[in-house]
Design a protein around this motif. Sequence first.
Motif, PDB file in Angstrom:
ATOM      1  N   THR A 115      45.048  32.893  36.827  1.00 14.90           N
ATOM      2  CA  THR A 115      45.548  34.260  37.031  1.00 14.90           C
ATOM      3  C   THR A 115      45.896  33.949  38.561  1.00 14.90           C
ATOM      4  O   THR A 115      45.261  33.449  39.277  1.00 14.90           O
ATOM      5  CB  THR A 115      44.157  35.127  36.967  1.00 14.90           C
ATOM      6  N   ILE A 116      46.965  34.942  38.918  1.00 17.35           N
ATOM      7  CA  ILE A 116      47.167  34.913  40.264  1.00 17.35           C
ATOM      8  C   ILE A 116      46.998  36.279  40.636  1.00 17.35           C
ATOM      9  O   ILE A 116      47.687  37.293  40.081  1.00 17.35           O
ATOM     10  CB  ILE A 116      48.709  34.748  40.353  1.00 17.35           C
ATOM     11  N   GLU A 155      40.356  31.401  34.733  1.00 17.54           N
ATOM     12  CA  GLU A 155      41.301  32.658  34.991  1.00 17.54           C
ATOM     13  C   GLU A 155      40.384  33.491  36.155  1.00 17.54           C
ATOM     14  O   GLU A 155      39.096  33.010  36.197  1.00 17.54           O
ATOM     15  CB  GLU A 155      41.244  33.343  33.656  1.00 17.54           C
ATOM     16  N   SER A 156      40.729  34.544  36.461  1.00 18.80           N
ATOM     17  CA  SER A 156      39.726  35.280  37.474  1.00 18.80           C
ATOM     18  C   SER A 156      38.803  35.852  36.856  1.00 18.80           C
ATOM     19  O   SER A 156      38.800  36.097  35.829  1.00 18.80           O
ATOM     20  CB  SER A 156      40.876  36.240  38.064  1.00 18.80           C
ATOM     21  N   GLU A 157      37.550  36.335  37.660  1.00 17.78           N
ATOM     22  CA  GLU A 157      36.529  36.594  37.285  1.00 17.78           C
ATOM     23  C   GLU A 157      36.638  38.137  36.802  1.00 17.78           C
ATOM     24  O   GLU A 157      35.857  38.740  36.360  1.00 17.78           O
ATOM     25  CB  GLU A 157      35.299  36.543  38.024  1.00 17.78           C
ATOM     26  N   ALA A 158      37.985  38.781  36.878  1.00 22.14           N
ATOM     27  CA  ALA A 158      38.350  39.970  36.474  1.00 22.14           C
ATOM     28  C   ALA A 158      38.848  40.131  35.039  1.00 22.14           C
ATOM     29  O   ALA A 158      39.202  41.137  34.506  1.00 22.14           O
ATOM     30  CB  ALA A 158      39.223  41.030  37.469  1.00 22.14           C
ATOM     31  N   SER A 159      38.589  38.726  34.396  1.00 21.67           N
ATOM     32  CA  SER A 159      39.513  38.514  33.222  1.00 21.67           C
ATOM     33  C   SER A 159      38.488  38.543  32.027  1.00 21.67           C
ATOM     34  O   SER A 159      37.355  38.111  31.984  1.00 21.67           O
ATOM     35  CB  SER A 159      40.476  37.379  33.424  1.00 21.67           C
ATOM     36  N   THR A 160      39.146  39.081  30.820  1.00 17.23           N
ATOM     37  CA  THR A 160      38.445  38.677  29.567  1.00 17.23           C
ATOM     38  C   THR A 160      39.393  37.862  28.703  1.00 17.23           C
ATOM     39  O   THR A 160      40.561  37.949  28.509  1.00 17.23           O
ATOM     40  CB  THR A 160      38.404  40.137  28.737  1.00 17.23           C
ATOM     41  N   GLN A 170      35.504  27.804  33.563  1.00 15.28           N
ATOM     42  CA  GLN A 170      34.862  28.201  34.504  1.00 15.28           C
ATOM     43  C   GLN A 170      35.329  29.567  34.862  1.00 15.28           C
ATOM     44  O   GLN A 170      34.460  30.296  35.707  1.00 15.28           O
ATOM     45  CB  GLN A 170      34.950  27.313  35.609  1.00 15.28           C
ATOM     46  N   GLY A 171      36.375  30.226  34.288  1.00 17.95           N
ATOM     47  CA  GLY A 171      36.826  31.425  34.760  1.00 17.95           C
ATOM     48  C   GLY A 171      36.415  32.594  33.794  1.00 17.95           C
ATOM     49  O   GLY A 171      35.570  32.318  32.819  1.00 17.95           O
ATOM     50  N   ALA A 172      37.012  33.735  34.090  1.00 11.61           N
ATOM     51  CA  ALA A 172      36.698  35.064  33.224  1.00 11.61           C
ATOM     52  C   ALA A 172      35.175  35.445  33.170  1.00 11.61           C
ATOM     53  O   ALA A 172      34.302  34.797  33.067  1.00 11.61           O
ATOM     54  CB  ALA A 172      37.041  34.779  31.878  1.00 11.61           C
ATOM     55  N   GLU A 173      35.286  36.883  33.276  1.00  5.52           N
ATOM     56  CA  GLU A 173      33.846  37.605  33.303  1.00  5.52           C
ATOM     57  C   GLU A 173      33.298  37.348  31.792  1.00  5.52           C
ATOM     58  O   GLU A 173      31.985  37.070  31.617  1.00  5.52           O
ATOM     59  CB  GLU A 173      34.051  39.055  33.758  1.00  5.52           C
ATOM     60  N   LEU A 174      34.176  37.391  30.911  1.00  5.04           N
ATOM     61  CA  LEU A 174      33.763  37.361  29.475  1.00  5.04           C
ATOM     62  C   LEU A 174      34.733  36.316  28.922  1.00  5.04           C
ATOM     63  O   LEU A 174      35.976  36.776  28.841  1.00  5.04           O
ATOM     64  CB  LEU A 174      34.117  38.639  28.786  1.00  5.04           C
ATOM     65  N   SER A 175      34.257  35.495  28.180  1.00  2.00           N
ATOM     66  CA  SER A 175      35.029  34.487  27.476  1.00  2.00           C
ATOM     67  C   SER A 175      34.432  34.300  26.027  1.00  2.00           C
ATOM     68  O   SER A 175      33.129  34.106  25.747  1.00  2.00           O
ATOM     69  CB  SER A 175      35.476  33.347  28.260  1.00  2.00           C
ATOM     70  N   ARG A 176      35.436  34.241  25.034  1.00  4.69           N
ATOM     71  CA  ARG A 176      34.991  33.533  23.748  1.00  4.69           C
ATOM     72  C   ARG A 176      35.867  32.430  23.298  1.00  4.69           C
ATOM     73  O   ARG A 176      37.210  32.728  23.232  1.00  4.69           O
ATOM     74  CB  ARG A 176      34.972  34.788  22.908  1.00  4.69           C
TER      75      ARG A 176
END
Lengths: 248, 444
Positions: free
Chosen positions: B208-209, B238-243, B265-271
């Motif tokens: 994410t940028i 991805e940024s931690e504002a990402s799903t 390592q990124g994303a607040e929520l990842s599946r």
Amino acid sequence: MLEINNLCVSLKNNNTLIIKDLSLIVPKGEVHAIMGPNGSGKSTLAHVIAGKDGYEVTDGEIIWNGTNILNQTPEERAAFGVFLAFQYPMEVPGVAGLTFLRTAMNAIRRKNDQETLTTPQFMRLVKQKSADLHIDMEMLKRPVNVGFSGGEKKRAEILQMAMLAPSLIVLDETDSGLDIDALKIVSEGVNTLRGADRTMLVITHYQRLLDYIIPNKVHVLANGQIKGSGDKNLALKLEKSGYTAYAN
Amino acid sequence: MKAITERTEAEKSLIQYFEQFSAKLPGNNTVKNIRKSAIARFSQLGLPHSQIEEWKYTDLRSIITHTFAPPEQEQATLDAFKLDLQLNHAINIDATRLTFVNGQFDSILSDKADLDNFDFKPINLALKEQNFSNAQKKVYTSLNNDPIGVLNTAFMSDGALLNLKSSPTKPIHIVHVTTGNRPAAVTTRNIVYFGKGVKVTLIESFITIGSQPTQVNSLTQLFIAPNAEVNHIKIQRESEASTHLSKWLVNLGAKSSYKGFQYSQGAELSRNEINVNFKGANAVADVSGITLLHGTQHCDTTMVIDHSEPGCESRELFKFILDDCSRGIFQGKIIVNSRAQKTDGKQTAQALLLSSSSDFNSKPELEIYADDVTCGHGSTCTQIDPELVFYCRSRGIPEAEARALLMESFAANALEKVVDESISETIIKEIRDWFVELTTCKEH
């Protein structure tokens, strides 16, 4: 010179003293042995010198080269020349022996305001030291101590010692888990490192290690206190009579 | 799966976005109809929730309260320098790069010269072709019960369609970047055909940028022909504002070999869903991953390995390092069909908890209908061994460095699965950066 004055140690959150008012002097360049029965406080003494967590020093001081090291972290003590050879060296899966050694050496050098070693400098040194100690370099490419025999682990410790070049070495029951051939090899390694600038404290249950690493002095540790001191013949006497005379 | 009766606000807005944007989504009439069926199916299914076994630990229905519209159609302009900066260590991977910005192919940021050497087409163009869109009907049917899969079908804007008949000289690196000033939902689909006997390394990066919230839904389908050897790596930063919702559907032909690896390592929520289907005998799948989480991050890796053919081997090794209040989940199911004799399956999930508030849930499942099989699973949850920390410190290694070394040691045997050295170097550097950041945060 190592100077331990009136040292009192208990486990953290437990008031029972394991080491009780222990005092000991090891002059620079000498090798002293500490012998004693199980539970006498031998390993605790080794751990407290190296700065292991979990103990409470309630009184006394440990002075190495004029500085009380009790307030130093384990890594500060290492940079100050203290080295503890573990009774059971730890396995570190996934970290190659060479990486571990280089990380340690450079951390110590940084702490002592020395330039860190480049890869070629480090490799030259490690090749030379392993050749001196008859250690196969292949062993160092493997993860630290993983799958090593008891003897290999102790030899790896001695190589660490040779590389880090400490001035105070505490050998904590180095003979544990070694057969007689391994014991000889390890002792030879330790003897190679003996020198006028290196002070050693050899902790052991049995006299047999002292056939190979001949100490300047032998101390008997029982019940948390030094109960007697003598020359290497004291060790032979203990081997015959046991520790009963020092029980109280 | 039971249909839901009452829709949440998020579900309603997804359906509404479809009505609003579907005319602009690429595809011929066949595709438009597939998309319509997909959104109709979604309106029956709704977002997955914890009463569905596969979603037991990740209740999207309650977690996702806001949804975003697809990004604006006009191509976002992104300069190459910014992209390289965000790709971080991954720029050192020598590969043919295919870049998708906000879910659209960006030819300027891709290695056009290399593209002539293999059959590549952006999915948005393929969706206008009758043959391709007809084939999508079958794909849609296979995803019919997966709410995230049907959403992907309804909204997919682009992705890579690759047909690799011979082994490319370099790895192929698909970069998915999300950027812009407003929150967006980016939906991509990659479809890759690997010809008989080809040897390919395929990398997918997700970055994410900017700090705007994004919702990424990415589906990658691999069709691996007999005797092909595929390395497939995902790097999700991805940024931690990402799903981040991703799905890999891997089909393996006879005697083929598949090595999958996911670094998250990124994303607040990842599946991360990974489905491996053995379509031919004597194939090998080795799937592993490393997940690093802190703060309140939540990462769910759910795998299904379907042994429907005899003599196949599957290995899974997933490592989670969890700090603060983060939560890691591993669900691994191995299905061994009655005709899949001589199956050899083994899965391992391990977590290293750096904080007493972090949480790891591991759920292995074995469904075995054949009698001559070897199948096993194991799961452990540990902390950094204080004795080991002391061992390192007694050798002069400062505490923070010792802990980082031991975390690396924990992750090492999963990382060893990445055979390409430049890729494993990239990942180890990311891991080390993460440790440094962790230590710096703790010190301040």
